[in-house]
Design a protein around this motif. Structure first.
Motif, mmCIF file in Angstrom:
data_model
loop_
_atom_site.group_PDB
_atom_site.id
_atom_site.type_symbol
_atom_site.label_atom_id
_atom_site.label_comp_id
_atom_site.label_asym_id
_atom_site.label_seq_id
_atom_site.Cartn_x
_atom_site.Cartn_y
_atom_site.Cartn_z
ATOM 1 N N SER A 30 17.568 37.214 101.660
ATOM 2 C CA SER A 30 17.340 38.018 100.460
ATOM 3 C C SER A 30 16.077 38.838 100.642
ATOM 4 C CB SER A 30 17.174 37.137 99.210
ATOM 5 O OG SER A 30 18.354 36.444 98.893
ATOM 6 N N ILE A 31 16.109 40.042 100.083
ATOM 7 C CA ILE A 31 14.911 40.878 100.040
ATOM 8 C C ILE A 31 14.554 41.106 98.588
ATOM 9 C CG2 ILE A 31 13.916 43.119 100.563
ATOM 10 C CD1 ILE A 31 15.541 43.214 103.087
ATOM 11 N N TYR A 32 13.344 40.852 98.233
ATOM 12 C CA TYR A 32 12.880 41.017 96.872
ATOM 13 C C TYR A 32 12.139 42.341 96.774
ATOM 14 C CZ TYR A 32 14.281 36.182 97.113
ATOM 15 O OH TYR A 32 15.016 35.038 97.331
ATOM 16 N N ALA A 33 10.844 42.329 96.532
ATOM 17 C CA ALA A 33 10.106 43.578 96.432
ATOM 18 C C ALA A 33 9.908 44.206 97.817
ATOM 19 C CB ALA A 33 8.748 43.353 95.778
ATOM 20 N N THR A 52 10.825 46.884 93.031
ATOM 21 C CA THR A 52 11.368 45.531 92.928
ATOM 22 C C THR A 52 12.849 45.535 93.293
ATOM 23 O OG1 THR A 52 12.082 45.757 90.639
ATOM 24 C CG2 THR A 52 9.785 45.104 91.024
ATOM 25 N N ASP A 53 13.418 44.358 93.406
ATOM 26 C CA ASP A 53 14.856 44.278 93.683
ATOM 27 C C ASP A 53 15.678 44.774 92.508
ATOM 28 O OD1 ASP A 53 15.080 40.625 93.329
ATOM 29 O OD2 ASP A 53 14.037 42.148 92.177
ATOM 30 N N ASN A 73 19.614 48.967 99.663
ATOM 31 C CA ASN A 73 19.807 47.534 99.883
ATOM 32 C C ASN A 73 20.871 47.259 100.951
ATOM 33 O OD1 ASN A 73 17.852 46.808 97.956
ATOM 34 N ND2 ASN A 73 19.354 46.962 96.297
ATOM 35 N N ASP A 98 8.894 41.552 100.781
ATOM 36 C CA ASP A 98 8.909 40.161 100.311
ATOM 37 C C ASP A 98 10.341 39.672 100.509
ATOM 38 O OD1 ASP A 98 8.553 38.634 96.977
ATOM 39 O OD2 ASP A 98 8.860 37.752 98.950
ATOM 40 N N ALA A 99 10.531 38.772 101.474
ATOM 41 C CA ALA A 99 11.898 38.412 101.841
ATOM 42 C C ALA A 99 12.017 36.925 102.130
ATOM 43 C CB ALA A 99 12.347 39.219 103.061
ATOM 44 N N ARG A 107 10.363 32.117 102.326
ATOM 45 C CA ARG A 107 10.062 33.342 101.589
ATOM 46 C C ARG A 107 8.602 33.681 101.809
ATOM 47 N NH1 ARG A 107 11.030 34.926 95.177
ATOM 48 N NH2 ARG A 107 9.945 36.947 95.301
ATOM 49 N N ASP A 109 5.757 37.372 102.838
ATOM 50 C CA ASP A 109 5.570 38.801 103.068
ATOM 51 C C ASP A 109 5.710 39.106 104.557
ATOM 52 O OD1 ASP A 109 3.037 39.396 100.530
ATOM 53 O OD2 ASP A 109 5.180 39.809 100.525
#
Length: 121
Positions: A30-33, A52-53, A73, A98-99, A107, A109
């Motif tokens: 997953s990738i967030y910000a 952000t996501d 994405n 951030d993933a 999780r 950076d």
């Protein structure tokens, strides 16, 4: 692990434009910000733009209205469109993600290697 590869830096005249790209690869769950930072000689690294996501964006006043961040994405990519560039925008620009990645998954950076942007006549 997660690797970030940046491209698009270079030399541009004041008032010009550049587009930076950053693609994440590797074991990614997953990738967030996603965001861009910059660091000029003798200065601290500073946030330039973040998304952000959910698609919310953040910019400091110094670049608001001139820079635009976007993400794809499907490609695990983030872009920074920079317009009306000024000499004070000269810096090394770093991609930040951030993933949740790697194995076992963690999780954290992740940072790119940096790309030089120089704004000069």
């Amino acid at each position: 692990q997660v690797q970030l590869v940046e491209s698009g830096g270079g030399l541009v005249q004041p008032g010009g434009s550049l587009r930076l790209s950053c693609t994440a690869s590797g074991t990614i769950f997953s990738i967030y910000a996603m965001g861009w930072y910059r660091q000029a000689p003798g200065k601290q690294r500073e946030l330039v733009a973040a998304v952000t996501d959910g698609g919310s964006t953040t910019y400091p006043d110094s670049v608001k209205g001139r820079f635009t961040i976007s993400r794809d994405n499907a490609k695990n990519a983030v872009y920074l469109h920079m317009n009306s560039l000024k000499p004070e925008d000269t810096a090394v620009y770093y991609c930040n993600v951030d993933a949740l990645g790697g194995w076992p998954p963690v999780r954290r950076d992740y940072w790119g290697q940096g790309t030089q942007v120089t704004v000069s006549v």
